[in-house]
Design a protein around this motif. Sequence first.
Motif, mmCIF file in Angstrom:
data_model
loop_
_atom_site.group_PDB
_atom_site.id
_atom_site.type_symbol
_atom_site.label_atom_id
_atom_site.label_comp_id
_atom_site.label_asym_id
_atom_site.label_seq_id
_atom_site.Cartn_x
_atom_site.Cartn_y
_atom_site.Cartn_z
ATOM 1 N N PHE A 1 0.917 -1.232 -0.140
ATOM 2 C CA PHE A 1 0.003 -0.060 0.131
ATOM 3 C C PHE A 1 0.830 1.358 -0.200
ATOM 4 N N ILE A 2 0.525 2.117 -0.742
ATOM 5 C CA ILE A 2 1.215 3.470 -0.905
ATOM 6 C C ILE A 2 0.504 4.530 0.053
ATOM 7 N N ASP A 3 1.320 5.287 0.884
ATOM 8 C CA ASP A 3 0.838 6.280 1.622
ATOM 9 C C ASP A 3 0.390 7.318 0.816
ATOM 10 N N ARG A 4 -0.616 7.982 0.915
ATOM 11 C CA ARG A 4 -1.251 8.937 -0.091
ATOM 12 C C ARG A 4 -0.720 10.331 0.294
ATOM 13 N N ASN A 5 -0.259 10.467 1.442
ATOM 14 C CA ASN A 5 -0.026 11.772 2.098
ATOM 15 C C ASN A 5 1.511 12.181 1.891
ATOM 16 N N GLN A 6 1.768 12.100 0.616
ATOM 17 C CA GLN A 6 3.206 12.270 0.337
ATOM 18 C C GLN A 6 3.227 13.261 -0.833
ATOM 19 N N ASP A 7 4.400 14.074 -1.044
ATOM 20 C CA ASP A 7 4.617 14.975 -2.071
ATOM 21 C C ASP A 7 4.926 14.015 -3.547
ATOM 22 N N GLU A 8 4.128 14.253 -4.532
ATOM 23 C CA GLU A 8 4.190 13.771 -5.958
ATOM 24 C C GLU A 8 3.907 12.382 -5.855
ATOM 25 N N VAL A 9 3.065 11.942 -4.819
ATOM 26 C CA VAL A 9 2.557 10.765 -5.022
ATOM 27 C C VAL A 9 1.587 10.555 -6.143
ATOM 28 N N GLU A 10 0.845 11.583 -6.525
ATOM 29 C CA GLU A 10 0.069 11.354 -7.784
ATOM 30 C C GLU A 10 0.630 11.146 -9.200
ATOM 31 N N ARG A 11 1.849 11.488 -9.065
ATOM 32 C CA ARG A 11 2.442 11.209 -10.401
ATOM 33 C C ARG A 11 2.982 9.710 -10.723
#
Length: 354
Positions: A320-330
Amino acid sequence: MSKPFRSAATILALTAGLVGAATVLYVWNLPPFRNSVQMTNDAYVRGQVTLLSPQLAGYLVDVPVRDYQRVRRGDLIARIDDRIFVQKLEQAKAALEAAEAELSNSEQSQKSAEAKILSAKASVESAEAASEAARAAAARSENLLKSNIASQSEAEKNRAAFGQARAAVHQAEAAELVAEQDLNIVVVGRRSLQANVESARAAVKLAQIDLSNTRITAPQDGTLGEVTGRVGQNVSVGTQIGSIVQDEVWIVANFKETQFSGLRAGYEVMFTVDALENKPFKGRIERFAPATGSEFSVIKADNATGNFTKVAQRIPVRIFIDRNQDEVERLVPGMSVVTRIDVAQSLDPEVTRK
């Protein structure tokens, strides 16, 4: 060559050999350099990629989207010429109206049959009353005949009238039976008409579904891939006209079976992404595959044939990827990543409960 030089060359060669061996042991994480961090570069970003295709055959008359466009659930992707399906829906509605009209006529026929039964019952009662009167008249005539008060002809006439009255009763009873049978026929036929109405309603719903299927819409929020559908293209059922990538992404890391023993669900994972200049991200282990990757391959190797060479199998691990991170939307499906997991870490009780 003098002895000091030979000794120096020997020492240099031994030193180079020891450094090379140590490097190999370190790179392969073998003793004495083994640590608690398990690492693999056989890992990739994964996501749900849905292929878009029509459920009907026809010509595309509208494709309002473009490649890599952001869409929301229900947005129109393409539309098939719906003229035929509109007419089929109207035809189904007309058939439903006809079936409902026949059912309504059947209801009126049932009421008419019930009225005929009531009339037949009244006729039976009237005939029985007339028969009773004729029987009484015939009895009086017989008594009067015995007393020589009435004539033989009158007595015979009353007996004949009584017989006719009895026949009228039987005729009225038969008419009542016929009326009851007519009602049963109407009731049984009405069941068939009700089935016809339900069938017509189902046909209307199917026609409505076909008409709605002329609009190919986005099943979920996401981003379109390459849109291959074109206006005027004749598509058939299952023809791929595009794809959509949903927002949710995760990582599948394929660890060797020799690395698997220390991994636990909930462990924190650090990973870097090749495409983002090895930018670090955080995640955690969600769950493990129920079998090694080789078990899911289309063509499985048979180790019972030929010479055998043991190869360490890999077990897919979902992260699972923590969504509260910079540039995770990339992060997009297919990106290569390098994952690192410290198997010496302690599990957070809150994460364990989840």
